[in-house]
Design an enzyme around this catalytic site. Structure first.
Site, PDB file in Angstrom:
ATOM      1  N   ASP A  45     -29.349  -2.354   1.496  1.00 51.84           N
ATOM      2  CA  ASP A  45     -28.305  -1.511   0.884  1.00 51.84           C
ATOM      3  C   ASP A  45     -28.513  -1.314  -0.614  1.00 51.84           C
ATOM      4  OD1 ASP A  45     -27.739  -3.976  -0.122  1.00 51.84           O
ATOM      5  OD2 ASP A  45     -25.684  -4.095   0.665  1.00 51.84           O
ATOM      6  N   GLY A  46     -29.633  -1.845  -1.151  1.00 57.16           N
ATOM      7  CA  GLY A  46     -29.934  -1.633  -2.566  1.00 57.16           C
ATOM      8  C   GLY A  46     -29.542  -2.792  -3.471  1.00 57.16           C
ATOM      9  N   ASP A 177     -35.294  11.104 -37.053  1.00 60.15           N
ATOM     10  CA  ASP A 177     -33.851  11.059 -37.316  1.00 60.15           C
ATOM     11  C   ASP A 177     -33.575   9.921 -38.299  1.00 60.15           C
ATOM     12  OD1 ASP A 177     -33.883   8.721 -35.762  1.00 60.15           O
ATOM     13  OD2 ASP A 177     -33.283   9.779 -33.950  1.00 60.15           O
ATOM     14  N   LYS A 200     -31.418  15.028 -37.482  1.00 58.73           N
ATOM     15  CA  LYS A 200     -31.275  15.432 -36.074  1.00 58.73           C
ATOM     16  C   LYS A 200     -29.812  15.471 -35.652  1.00 58.73           C
ATOM     17  CE  LYS A 200     -32.121  12.457 -32.498  1.00 58.73           C
ATOM     18  NZ  LYS A 200     -32.967  11.565 -31.668  1.00 58.73           N
ATOM     19  N   ASP A 226     -41.199   6.749 -33.754  1.00 58.78           N
ATOM     20  CA  ASP A 226     -39.844   6.537 -33.229  1.00 58.78           C
ATOM     21  C   ASP A 226     -39.806   5.198 -32.518  1.00 58.78           C
ATOM     22  OD1 ASP A 226     -37.187   7.086 -32.787  1.00 58.78           O
ATOM     23  OD2 ASP A 226     -37.526   9.007 -31.786  1.00 58.78           O
ATOM     24  N   THR A 231     -36.952  11.606 -23.053  1.00 60.41           N
ATOM     25  CA  THR A 231     -37.273  12.939 -22.494  1.00 60.41           C
ATOM     26  C   THR A 231     -38.370  13.634 -23.304  1.00 60.41           C
ATOM     27  OG1 THR A 231     -35.692  14.073 -23.909  1.00 60.41           O
ATOM     28  CG2 THR A 231     -34.864  13.237 -21.802  1.00 60.41           C
TER      29      THR A 231
END
Ligand code: R5P
Length: 320
Positions: A45-46, A177, A200, A226, A231
C-alpha cells in the site's frame, strides 16, 4: 581511519537510507565505520517498512539518509530508521542528511501555509535524532528550528576546486537570487572573480522572473551558482536576463544539489548551458540522449572527514 567508540565500548555504526546508498561504500571506506545491515522496503500500500538486521544497542549511530526525491518516502524512511535505532537503544543518533528536503519552506508566505522545515525538524527530534549534519542547506533558519546541534557543511570548496581547473579569466560569479549571495561570495573568493546578483521574483512553483541585475556582466562569461537546481527555471531565467544585459554565451552552472525535476536537464541544455557542475548529495540522474552531462563532484570525502572529527570530539566549523 581511526574511529572512536562509546563508553560501553560498542563501535560507531553506519546506517544508510535509500536516498544515500550511492555514497555508502565511499563513506564506509573513508570512515572505517561498520555498516549495519538494514532493510528498507515498501508495503504493497506504499507504507514504509524498515528493519535493522543487526544490534545497535549502546552504539553511536551515524544515519546517512538524504531526504531527496521521492522526498516524502525518504523523509518517512529517515524517521522510521531513527525510531528503530532509538527503540533498539542506540547511544546517540547523528543524522547525516546531505540534502535536506523541505528546507525552502522556512517561513509563511503571508497566506495560510505551513512551515515545513520547522515541522520536519520537530519530527526528526521526536524520532530520536540527537544531532544533524547537512550540506549547503537552503536556509540558515534551519539551525533555529532544532534544539539539537546542527552542522551545515559546504560542498563549495570541492565544486570551486573542480571549476578552478578551467576558470574563465573574463568570468563573473552570478547569484541568481538574494538567497544565493553568500554562496556566490564563497565561490568568488575561491576563484578570484567578481560577483553579480540577480533579483528574482517567484511567480509560481516553476515560474520565476529576474527583475534586475547588479554587477558588471557585459562582455563577461557567467558562472551561475546556486544551492540547488530543481526545475531549472531559475537558471534559465537568469541566463535570459544576463544575455539581455550583454553577458557572453557559454554559461557555466554550479549547484550543490542536483534535484533535477523531470525535464530540468533538457531545459538547461536547450537554454545553452555549456558546462554543469553538481555534487552527489543526491544521486545524479543522467537524461537519456542528452548532450549536457553534469560533472559530478563527490561529497563522500567531506562527510567522511566530518564523521571522523565528530567521533574524535573535534569541531566541524572548518567544513562549513
Ligand atoms: C531558491 O531560492 C533556491 O535557492 C533555488 O534557486 C531554486 O530552488 C531552484 O529551483 P528551480 O530550479 O526550480 O528554479
Amino acid at each position: 581511519m581511526h574511529t572512536s567508540s562509546t563508553i560501553s565500548g560498542a563501535p560507531p555504526t553506519l546506517v544508510v537510507g535509500s536516498g544515500s546508498r550511492h555514497l555508502a561504500e565511499a563513506v564506509e571506506h573513508g570512515t572505517g565505520l561498520r555498516r549495519a545491515a538494514c532493510t528498507a522496503e515498501r508495503f504493497p500500500d506504499g507504507e514504509v517498512s524498515v528493519r535493522l538486521d543487526g544490534p545497535v544497542r549502546g552504539h553511536e549511530v551515524l544515519l546517512l539518509a538524504a531526504t531527496s526525491p521521492p522526498v516524502n518516502d525518504h523523509l518517512v524512511e529517515l524517521l522510521a530508521m531513527a525510531d528503530a535505532c532509538r527503540r533498539a537503544d542506540a547511544a546517540r543518533i547523528v543524522a547525516l542528511i546531505p540534502y535536506f528536503g523541505y528546507a525552502r519552506s522556512d517561513r509563511r508566505d503571508g497566506r495560510r501555509t505551513p512551515i515545513m522545515a520547522r515541522l520536519v525538524a520537530e519530527l526528526a527530534e521526536r524520532a530520536g535524532i540527537d544531532h544533524v549534519i547537512t550540506v549547503d542547506v537552503h536556509t540558515p533558519a534551519l539551525e533555529g528550528f532544532f534544539r539539537s546541534p546542527v552542522d551545515n557543511l559546504s560542498a563549495v570548496p570541492a565544486l570551486a576546486a573542480a571549476l578552478q581547473r578551467r576558470p574563465p579569466l573574463d568570468g563573473v560569479i552570478v547569484a541568481p537570487d538574494l538567497g544565493a549571495v553568500r554562496l556566490a561570495n564563497r565561490y568568488a573568493t575561491a576563484l578570484g572573480l567578481p560577483v553579480a546578483v540577480c533579483y528574482k521574483q517567484r511567480l509560481g512553483g516553476s515560474e520565476v522572473r529576474i527583475a534586475r541585475i547588479t554587477g558588471d556582466v557585459a562582455g563577461r562569461r557567467c558562472i551561475i551558482i546556486d544551492d540547488m537546481i530543481s526545475t531549472g527555471g531559475t537558471i534559465v531565467e537568469s541566463m535570459r536576463a544576463l544575455a539581455d544585459a550583454g553577458a557572453l554565451p557559454n554559461t557555466i552552472v554550479a549547484a550543490t544539489h542536483a534535484v533535477f525535476a523531470p525535464g530540468a536537464l533538457e531545459k538547461l541544455e536547450r537554454a545553452g548551458v555549456d558546462e554543469l557542475f553538481v555534487s552527489d548529495t543526491i544521486v545524479p540522474v543522467a537524461e537519456v540522449g542528452g548532450r549536457l552531462e553534469p560533472h559530478v563532484v563527490s561529497i563522500a570525502p567531506l562527510i567522511s572527514t566530518a564523521v571522523h572529527r565528530l567521533l574524535e570530539g573535534g569541531s566541524l566549523r572548518e567544513l562549513a
